[in-house]
Write an enzyme that holds these catalytic residues in place. Structure first.
Site, PDB file in Angstrom:
ATOM      1  N   CYS A  41       1.536  10.471  -5.418  1.00 49.82           N
ATOM      2  CA  CYS A  41       2.379  11.214  -4.491  1.00 49.82           C
ATOM      3  C   CYS A  41       2.126  10.742  -3.064  1.00 49.82           C
ATOM      4  O   CYS A  41       0.978  10.595  -2.642  1.00 49.82           O
ATOM      5  CB  CYS A  41       2.096  12.706  -4.613  1.00 49.82           C
ATOM      6  SG  CYS A  41       3.055  13.698  -3.446  1.00 49.82           S
TER       7      CYS A  41
ATOM      8  N   CYS B 196       0.652  14.425  -1.293  1.00 49.45           N
ATOM      9  CA  CYS B 196      -0.645  15.017  -1.660  1.00 49.45           C
ATOM     10  C   CYS B 196      -1.597  14.012  -2.296  1.00 49.45           C
ATOM     11  O   CYS B 196      -2.752  14.331  -2.568  1.00 49.45           O
ATOM     12  CB  CYS B 196      -0.453  16.220  -2.573  1.00 49.45           C
ATOM     13  SG  CYS B 196       0.063  15.802  -4.262  1.00 49.45           S
TER      14      CYS B 196
ATOM     15  N   GLN C  14      -6.911  -9.330  -4.498  1.00 50.26           N
ATOM     16  CA  GLN C  14      -5.932  -8.758  -3.575  1.00 50.26           C
ATOM     17  C   GLN C  14      -4.609  -8.526  -4.298  1.00 50.26           C
ATOM     18  O   GLN C  14      -3.690  -7.938  -3.724  1.00 50.26           O
ATOM     19  CB  GLN C  14      -5.704  -9.716  -2.403  1.00 50.26           C
ATOM     20  CG  GLN C  14      -6.927  -9.928  -1.538  1.00 50.26           C
ATOM     21  CD  GLN C  14      -6.681 -10.984  -0.469  1.00 50.26           C
ATOM     22  OE1 GLN C  14      -6.197 -12.074  -0.759  1.00 50.26           O
ATOM     23  NE2 GLN C  14      -7.022 -10.668   0.762  1.00 50.26           N
ATOM     24  N   ASN C  15      -4.499  -9.001  -5.529  1.00 52.05           N
ATOM     25  CA  ASN C  15      -3.249  -8.875  -6.284  1.00 52.05           C
ATOM     26  C   ASN C  15      -3.087  -7.461  -6.826  1.00 52.05           C
ATOM     27  O   ASN C  15      -4.070  -6.771  -7.107  1.00 52.05           O
ATOM     28  CB  ASN C  15      -3.220  -9.879  -7.439  1.00 52.05           C
ATOM     29  CG  ASN C  15      -3.216 -11.307  -6.932  1.00 52.05           C
ATOM     30  OD1 ASN C  15      -2.867 -11.572  -5.792  1.00 52.05           O
ATOM     31  ND2 ASN C  15      -3.625 -12.239  -7.775  1.00 52.05           N
ATOM     32  N   VAL C  16      -1.844  -7.055  -7.016  1.00 50.12           N
ATOM     33  CA  VAL C  16      -1.568  -5.722  -7.542  1.00 50.12           C
ATOM     34  C   VAL C  16      -1.103  -5.780  -9.002  1.00 50.12           C
ATOM     35  O   VAL C  16      -0.871  -4.734  -9.611  1.00 50.12           O
ATOM     36  CB  VAL C  16      -0.524  -4.977  -6.666  1.00 50.12           C
ATOM     37  CG1 VAL C  16      -1.094  -4.732  -5.277  1.00 50.12           C
ATOM     38  CG2 VAL C  16       0.795  -5.735  -6.594  1.00 50.12           C
ATOM     39  N   ASP C  17      -0.962  -6.979  -9.559  1.00 51.09           N
ATOM     40  CA  ASP C  17      -0.615  -7.097 -10.977  1.00 51.09           C
ATOM     41  C   ASP C  17      -1.868  -6.837 -11.816  1.00 51.09           C
ATOM     42  O   ASP C  17      -2.964  -6.653 -11.286  1.00 51.09           O
ATOM     43  CB  ASP C  17      -0.017  -8.482 -11.282  1.00 51.09           C
ATOM     44  CG  ASP C  17      -0.976  -9.613 -10.941  1.00 51.09           C
ATOM     45  OD1 ASP C  17      -2.086  -9.658 -11.516  1.00 51.09           O
ATOM     46  OD2 ASP C  17      -0.625 -10.478 -10.108  1.00 51.09           O
TER      47      ASP C  17
ATOM     48  N   CYS D 252       6.931  14.988  -6.837  1.00 50.41           N
ATOM     49  CA  CYS D 252       5.618  15.402  -7.336  1.00 50.41           C
ATOM     50  C   CYS D 252       5.684  16.829  -7.887  1.00 50.41           C
ATOM     51  O   CYS D 252       6.214  17.725  -7.214  1.00 50.41           O
ATOM     52  CB  CYS D 252       4.605  15.315  -6.201  1.00 50.41           C
ATOM     53  SG  CYS D 252       2.974  15.949  -6.601  1.00 50.41           S
TER      54      CYS D 252
ATOM     55  N   ARG E  98      10.589  -5.238  -8.086  1.00 51.78           N
ATOM     56  CA  ARG E  98       9.397  -6.092  -8.203  1.00 51.78           C
ATOM     57  C   ARG E  98       8.729  -5.919  -9.561  1.00 51.78           C
ATOM     58  O   ARG E  98       8.261  -6.882 -10.169  1.00 51.78           O
ATOM     59  CB  ARG E  98       8.393  -5.753  -7.094  1.00 51.78           C
ATOM     60  CG  ARG E  98       8.813  -6.219  -5.717  1.00 51.78           C
ATOM     61  CD  ARG E  98       7.708  -6.008  -4.710  1.00 51.78           C
ATOM     62  NE  ARG E  98       6.562  -6.866  -4.994  1.00 51.78           N
ATOM     63  CZ  ARG E  98       5.346  -6.685  -4.490  1.00 51.78           C
ATOM     64  NH1 ARG E  98       5.100  -5.658  -3.689  1.00 51.78           N
ATOM     65  NH2 ARG E  98       4.372  -7.515  -4.775  1.00 51.78           N
TER      66      ARG E  98
ATOM     67  N   HIS F 189      -5.998  -3.956  -3.144  1.00 55.33           N
ATOM     68  CA  HIS F 189      -4.681  -3.576  -2.619  1.00 55.33           C
ATOM     69  C   HIS F 189      -3.894  -2.655  -3.544  1.00 55.33           C
ATOM     70  O   HIS F 189      -2.694  -2.479  -3.356  1.00 55.33           O
ATOM     71  CB  HIS F 189      -3.862  -4.831  -2.305  1.00 55.33           C
ATOM     72  CG  HIS F 189      -4.402  -5.607  -1.145  1.00 55.33           C
ATOM     73  ND1 HIS F 189      -3.928  -6.850  -0.784  1.00 55.33           N
ATOM     74  CD2 HIS F 189      -5.375  -5.317  -0.250  1.00 55.33           C
ATOM     75  CE1 HIS F 189      -4.604  -7.290   0.273  1.00 55.33           C
ATOM     76  NE2 HIS F 189      -5.478  -6.374   0.609  1.00 55.33           N
TER      77      HIS F 189
END
Length: 203
Positions: free
Chosen positions: A139, A142, A114-117, A165, A79, A131
């Site tokens: 991680c 943790c 709401q976008n992660v870009d 991690c 992605r 989001h």
């Protein structure tokens, strides 16, 4: 030739302009549609290639990551490769310019996505992400943030090997809110306050 607007649409447009210029607090919520115009597939779009037999919902969850971390990590690296060369479109630019232009005025504009870009940020906007962030990692065990050092952006996403991690040896995952997980507290509080106190809400 441009079609003329009906009298009703002209009146509605004038009313909208009046609202937007007089409001002191404006809240804007964006989602997948705004980034689709930049060529970013929406979460609901059909997947292609190696992933065409999977539903996104079956990959974006803690259960999926616990069951097969390599598959989920590989999907997110794929992605990221799809998105890494995408640029803000006129909608991102317009919102950023609008937000910047009112800094010295009586208005305050809160943009929640709401976008992660990061296309809003690339356009110059200040944004609250509900989001998470596609380009960040943490991680799974943790929860500590993890930054991949010493490698350029293109090569970083071509490699789908799992990373552990340095603090607890848990697997590194994308800093995304998955199905079954709570929204980040601070982002949710900002969004809730902005939505509750605004005079105009745009979605």
């Amino acid at each position: 030739m441009v079609a003329e607007l009906s009298t009703q649409l002209v009146a509605q447009q004038q009313h909208a302009v009046k609202l937007l210029t007089s409001a002191k607090r404006i809240c804007i919520l964006t989602g997948a549609g705004i980034s689709a115009e930049s060529g970013i597939p929406t979460f609901r779009d059909k997947q292609t290639g190696l992933w065409e037999n999977y539903r996104a919902e079956d990959l974006a969850s803690p259960i999926a990551f616990d069951r097969d971390p390599k598959m989920v990590w590989s999907w997110y690296q794929w992605r990221r490769q799809l998105v890494q060369d995408k640029a803000p479109n006129p909608a991102h630019l317009a919102l950023a310019q609008w937000q910047q232009s009112v800094k010295q005025s009586h208005q305050h504009i809160t943009i929640i996505t709401q976008n992660v870009d990061d296309l809003h940020e690339q356009a110059g906007a200040q944004v609250t992400h509900l989001h998470g962030h596609l380009w960040r990692n943490r991680c799974h065990q943790c929860d500590k943030p993890y930054k991949i050092e010493g490698i350029n952006k293109e090569n970083q996403y071509a490699n789908d090997e799992l990373i552990t991690c340095p603090h607890c040896a848990g697997y590194i995952r994308p800093d995304i809110v998955w199905f079954g997980e709570a929204l980040p507290v601070e982002a949710w509080q900002i969004a809730e306050q902005a939505a509750a106190s605004c005079e105009v809400f745009m979605s």
